[in-house]
Scaffold this motif. Structure first.
Motif, PDB file in Angstrom:
ATOM      1  N   LEU A 110       0.833  -1.197   0.000  1.00 28.39           N
ATOM      2  CA  LEU A 110       0.000   0.000   0.000  1.00 28.39           C
ATOM      3  C   LEU A 110       0.877   1.260   0.000  1.00 28.39           C
ATOM      4  O   LEU A 110       0.617   2.216  -0.747  1.00 28.39           O
ATOM      5  N   ILE A 111       1.906   1.249   0.828  1.00 25.07           N
ATOM      6  CA  ILE A 111       2.797   2.405   0.914  1.00 25.07           C
ATOM      7  C   ILE A 111       3.549   2.606  -0.399  1.00 25.07           C
ATOM      8  O   ILE A 111       3.700   3.736  -0.884  1.00 25.07           O
ATOM      9  N   GLU A 112       4.002   1.520  -0.999  1.00 22.57           N
ATOM     10  CA  GLU A 112       4.739   1.617  -2.260  1.00 22.57           C
ATOM     11  C   GLU A 112       3.871   2.262  -3.348  1.00 22.57           C
ATOM     12  O   GLU A 112       4.353   3.107  -4.119  1.00 22.57           O
ATOM     13  N   ALA A 113       2.585   1.885  -3.400  1.00 24.17           N
ATOM     14  CA  ALA A 113       1.680   2.477  -4.383  1.00 24.17           C
ATOM     15  C   ALA A 113       1.513   3.969  -4.135  1.00 24.17           C
ATOM     16  O   ALA A 113       1.445   4.767  -5.077  1.00 24.17           O
ATOM     17  N   SER A 114       1.458   4.367  -2.869  1.00 24.10           N
ATOM     18  CA  SER A 114       1.329   5.782  -2.549  1.00 24.10           C
ATOM     19  C   SER A 114       2.589   6.547  -2.902  1.00 24.10           C
ATOM     20  O   SER A 114       2.535   7.671  -3.407  1.00 24.10           O
ATOM     21  N   GLU A 115       3.742   5.947  -2.667  1.00 28.23           N
ATOM     22  CA  GLU A 115       4.997   6.619  -2.994  1.00 28.23           C
ATOM     23  C   GLU A 115       5.191   6.781  -4.500  1.00 28.23           C
ATOM     24  O   GLU A 115       5.979   7.608  -4.950  1.00 28.23           O
ATOM     25  N   LYS A 116       4.431   6.018  -5.277  1.00 28.95           N
ATOM     26  CA  LYS A 116       4.448   6.167  -6.734  1.00 28.95           C
ATOM     27  C   LYS A 116       3.421   7.186  -7.213  1.00 28.95           C
ATOM     28  O   LYS A 116       3.267   7.378  -8.418  1.00 28.95           O
ATOM     29  N   GLY A 117       2.681   7.802  -6.256  1.00 34.37           N
ATOM     30  CA  GLY A 117       1.785   8.880  -6.643  1.00 34.37           C
ATOM     31  C   GLY A 117       0.349   8.776  -6.194  1.00 34.37           C
ATOM     32  O   GLY A 117      -0.422   9.725  -6.348  1.00 34.37           O
ATOM     33  N   ALA A 118      -0.063   7.645  -5.622  1.00 34.43           N
ATOM     34  CA  ALA A 118      -1.452   7.489  -5.203  1.00 34.43           C
ATOM     35  C   ALA A 118      -1.707   8.206  -3.882  1.00 34.43           C
ATOM     36  O   ALA A 118      -0.906   8.119  -2.957  1.00 34.43           O
ATOM     37  N   THR A 159     -15.809  -2.333  -1.764  1.00 39.50           N
ATOM     38  CA  THR A 159     -16.234  -2.545  -0.378  1.00 39.50           C
ATOM     39  C   THR A 159     -15.084  -2.948   0.539  1.00 39.50           C
ATOM     40  O   THR A 159     -15.297  -3.167   1.728  1.00 39.50           O
ATOM     41  N   SER A 160     -13.877  -3.059  -0.012  1.00 39.81           N
ATOM     42  CA  SER A 160     -12.734  -3.383   0.831  1.00 39.81           C
ATOM     43  C   SER A 160     -12.559  -2.318   1.907  1.00 39.81           C
ATOM     44  O   SER A 160     -12.568  -1.120   1.629  1.00 39.81           O
ATOM     45  N   GLY A 161     -12.363  -2.776   3.133  1.00 42.72           N
ATOM     46  CA  GLY A 161     -12.166  -1.837   4.239  1.00 42.72           C
ATOM     47  C   GLY A 161     -10.709  -1.569   4.532  1.00 42.72           C
ATOM     48  O   GLY A 161     -10.394  -0.875   5.502  1.00 42.72           O
ATOM     49  N   MET A 162      -9.814  -2.083   3.708  1.00 41.67           N
ATOM     50  CA  MET A 162      -8.378  -1.852   3.908  1.00 41.67           C
ATOM     51  C   MET A 162      -7.947  -0.755   2.948  1.00 41.67           C
ATOM     52  O   MET A 162      -7.769  -0.992   1.751  1.00 41.67           O
ATOM     53  N   ARG A 163      -7.789   0.455   3.477  1.00 37.04           N
ATOM     54  CA  ARG A 163      -7.471   1.603   2.631  1.00 37.04           C
ATOM     55  C   ARG A 163      -6.376   2.446   3.269  1.00 37.04           C
ATOM     56  O   ARG A 163      -6.402   2.697   4.476  1.00 37.04           O
ATOM     57  N   LEU A 164      -5.462   2.900   2.444  1.00 37.15           N
ATOM     58  CA  LEU A 164      -4.394   3.791   2.896  1.00 37.15           C
ATOM     59  C   LEU A 164      -4.688   5.208   2.415  1.00 37.15           C
ATOM     60  O   LEU A 164      -5.033   5.416   1.244  1.00 37.15           O
ATOM     61  N   PHE A 165      -4.527   6.170   3.310  1.00 39.71           N
ATOM     62  CA  PHE A 165      -4.673   7.595   3.005  1.00 39.71           C
ATOM     63  C   PHE A 165      -3.327   8.270   3.208  1.00 39.71           C
ATOM     64  O   PHE A 165      -2.696   8.091   4.261  1.00 39.71           O
ATOM     65  N   ILE A 190     -12.108  10.371  -6.063  1.00 41.03           N
ATOM     66  CA  ILE A 190     -11.873  10.354  -7.513  1.00 41.03           C
ATOM     67  C   ILE A 190     -12.443  11.618  -8.145  1.00 41.03           C
ATOM     68  O   ILE A 190     -11.794  12.265  -8.975  1.00 41.03           O
ATOM     69  N   LYS A 191     -13.662  11.972  -7.728  1.00 39.71           N
ATOM     70  CA  LYS A 191     -14.308  13.176  -8.256  1.00 39.71           C
ATOM     71  C   LYS A 191     -13.471  14.424  -7.979  1.00 39.71           C
ATOM     72  O   LYS A 191     -13.391  15.338  -8.809  1.00 39.71           O
ATOM     73  N   LYS A 192     -12.826  14.467  -6.819  1.00 43.67           N
ATOM     74  CA  LYS A 192     -12.030  15.633  -6.425  1.00 43.67           C
ATOM     75  C   LYS A 192     -10.593  15.556  -6.944  1.00 43.67           C
ATOM     76  O   LYS A 192      -9.724  16.301  -6.510  1.00 43.67           O
ATOM     77  N   LYS A 193     -10.359  14.652  -7.902  1.00 40.96           N
ATOM     78  CA  LYS A 193      -9.081  14.557  -8.623  1.00 40.96           C
ATOM     79  C   LYS A 193      -7.926  14.023  -7.779  1.00 40.96           C
ATOM     80  O   LYS A 193      -6.751  14.273  -8.088  1.00 40.96           O
ATOM     81  N   PHE A 194      -8.230  13.289  -6.732  1.00 44.30           N
ATOM     82  CA  PHE A 194      -7.184  12.568  -6.015  1.00 44.30           C
ATOM     83  C   PHE A 194      -6.819  11.325  -6.823  1.00 44.30           C
ATOM     84  O   PHE A 194      -7.650  10.760  -7.525  1.00 44.30           O
ATOM     85  N   ASN A 195      -5.587  10.902  -6.697  1.00 42.96           N
ATOM     86  CA  ASN A 195      -5.126   9.694  -7.381  1.00 42.96           C
ATOM     87  C   ASN A 195      -5.490   8.483  -6.528  1.00 42.96           C
ATOM     88  O   ASN A 195      -4.908   8.273  -5.458  1.00 42.96           O
ATOM     89  N   VAL A 196      -6.455   7.703  -6.978  1.00 43.17           N
ATOM     90  CA  VAL A 196      -6.923   6.529  -6.250  1.00 43.17           C
ATOM     91  C   VAL A 196      -6.497   5.273  -7.008  1.00 43.17           C
ATOM     92  O   VAL A 196      -6.778   5.134  -8.196  1.00 43.17           O
ATOM     93  N   GLN A 197      -5.799   4.372  -6.324  1.00 43.42           N
ATOM     94  CA  GLN A 197      -5.309   3.150  -6.951  1.00 43.42           C
ATOM     95  C   GLN A 197      -5.657   1.937  -6.088  1.00 43.42           C
ATOM     96  O   GLN A 197      -6.015   2.080  -4.916  1.00 43.42           O
ATOM     97  N   GLU A 198      -5.554   0.770  -6.687  1.00 49.01           N
ATOM     98  CA  GLU A 198      -5.753  -0.488  -5.972  1.00 49.01           C
ATOM     99  C   GLU A 198      -4.478  -1.325  -6.036  1.00 49.01           C
ATOM    100  O   GLU A 198      -3.746  -1.271  -7.021  1.00 49.01           O
ATOM    101  N   VAL A 199      -4.235  -2.088  -4.988  1.00 47.46           N
ATOM    102  CA  VAL A 199      -3.169  -3.087  -5.015  1.00 47.46           C
ATOM    103  C   VAL A 199      -3.760  -4.416  -4.554  1.00 47.46           C
ATOM    104  O   VAL A 199      -4.687  -4.457  -3.739  1.00 47.46           O
ATOM    105  N   GLN A 200      -3.210  -5.479  -5.083  1.00 47.29           N
ATOM    106  CA  GLN A 200      -3.703  -6.811  -4.766  1.00 47.29           C
ATOM    107  C   GLN A 200      -3.354  -7.200  -3.323  1.00 47.29           C
ATOM    108  O   GLN A 200      -2.206  -7.077  -2.894  1.00 47.29           O
ATOM    109  N   VAL A 201      -4.356  -7.667  -2.593  1.00 45.31           N
ATOM    110  CA  VAL A 201      -4.150  -8.220  -1.256  1.00 45.31           C
ATOM    111  C   VAL A 201      -4.998  -9.482  -1.125  1.00 45.31           C
ATOM    112  O   VAL A 201      -5.878  -9.743  -1.943  1.00 45.31           O
ATOM    113  N   SER A 202      -4.710 -10.240  -0.109  1.00 46.35           N
ATOM    114  CA  SER A 202      -5.578 -11.345   0.284  1.00 46.35           C
ATOM    115  C   SER A 202      -6.163 -11.022   1.645  1.00 46.35           C
ATOM    116  O   SER A 202      -5.565 -10.272   2.426  1.00 46.35           O
TER     117      SER A 202
END
Length: 237
Positions: A110-118, A159-165, A190-202
């Motif tokens: 999750l952190i790696e995706a954010s450090e790439k811009g999310a 509906t995933s409750g695992m989210r990084l801000f 998304i509407k407010k132009k934030f970069n929202v991404q998903e990463v695969q988890v189990s």
């Protein structure tokens, strides 16, 4: 990750006496495995007016605790955690379930995706794995469709409750009205132009206790979210 980031896991808990200790133990085991220069991982339990022994168990095992005296629901409980994260200037806040379903080993992804811009990263079960077509998944499919037609972006596991801000999205969350830890908020970012991404988890099945969302409540939840995203979200400033 060259710069050590401050990360806060926000663990909202309501009547989770059967699972809270195991959840915290899993976080602590993961934290002990981290290299010193990777991340500074912190965690806080938000006891949402539980009627059982959730608060006392958390205190006994030495967890930072926000103890709400009345039940505010997930929205109020998570907001309390986000205000704490904002006030203490954490770089990242992660919504983390108390019931044992979320696995801490996916935190670096999750952190790696954010450090790439999310700005907001959703821990998704269905990035690399196909979402099963079932009655249980019907709500998730419909919510994904509602977000797609209103924002143009596909969120595979809304509906995933695992989210990084990240820092920017934490501040936005606590300084705007009607923010909830629900799919509508993902759509709103998304509407407010934030970069929202998903990463695969189990994720694991709930370890103990019972989910609030039984079949009938799940149907009601799905209908409410779809209506909110399609009907109300376009008019939200």
């Amino acid at each position: 990750m060259n710069i050590k980031k401050k990360v806060l896991l926000i663990v909202p808990a309501y009547n989770e006496e059967e699972s809270i200790e195991n959840t915290i133990e899993s976080i602590r085991k993961f934290k002990n495995k981290l290299k010193e220069n990777e991340i500074f991982l912190d965690y806080i339990v938000v006891n949402d007016g539980s009627k059982d022994n959730t608060a006392s168990i958390a205190k006994n095992i030495g967890v930072k605790l926000i103890n709400l005296r009345t039940n505010l629901g997930l929205t109020g409980g998570f907001m309390a955690g986000m205000k704490y994260a904002d006030r203490k200037k954490y770089d990242y806040a992660i919504q983390f379930d108390a019931d044992g379903q979320h696995l801490p080993e996916y935190i670096p992804s999750l952190i790696e995706a954010s450090e790439k811009g999310a700005n907001l990263v959703v821990g998704s079960r269905f990035v690399d794995e196909k979402r099963p077509v079932s009655l249980r998944m019907l709500g998730s499919i419909m919510i994904s469709f509602a977000i797609k037609i209103t924002t143009g972006k596909t969120i595979n596991d809304p509906t995933s409750g695992m989210r990084l801000f990240d820092r920017k999205s934490i501040n936005f969350y606590v300084n705007n009205h009607n923010m909830t830890p629900e799919p509508e908020t993902v759509s709103y970012y998304i509407k407010k132009k934030f970069n929202v991404q998903e990463v695969q988890v189990s994720m694991q099945e709930r370890v103990a206790g019972e989910s609030y969302l039984n079949f009938s409540r799940s149907i009601q939840y799905m209908i409410r979210v779809v209506i909110s995203v399609i009907v109300f979200q376009p008019f939200r400033k």
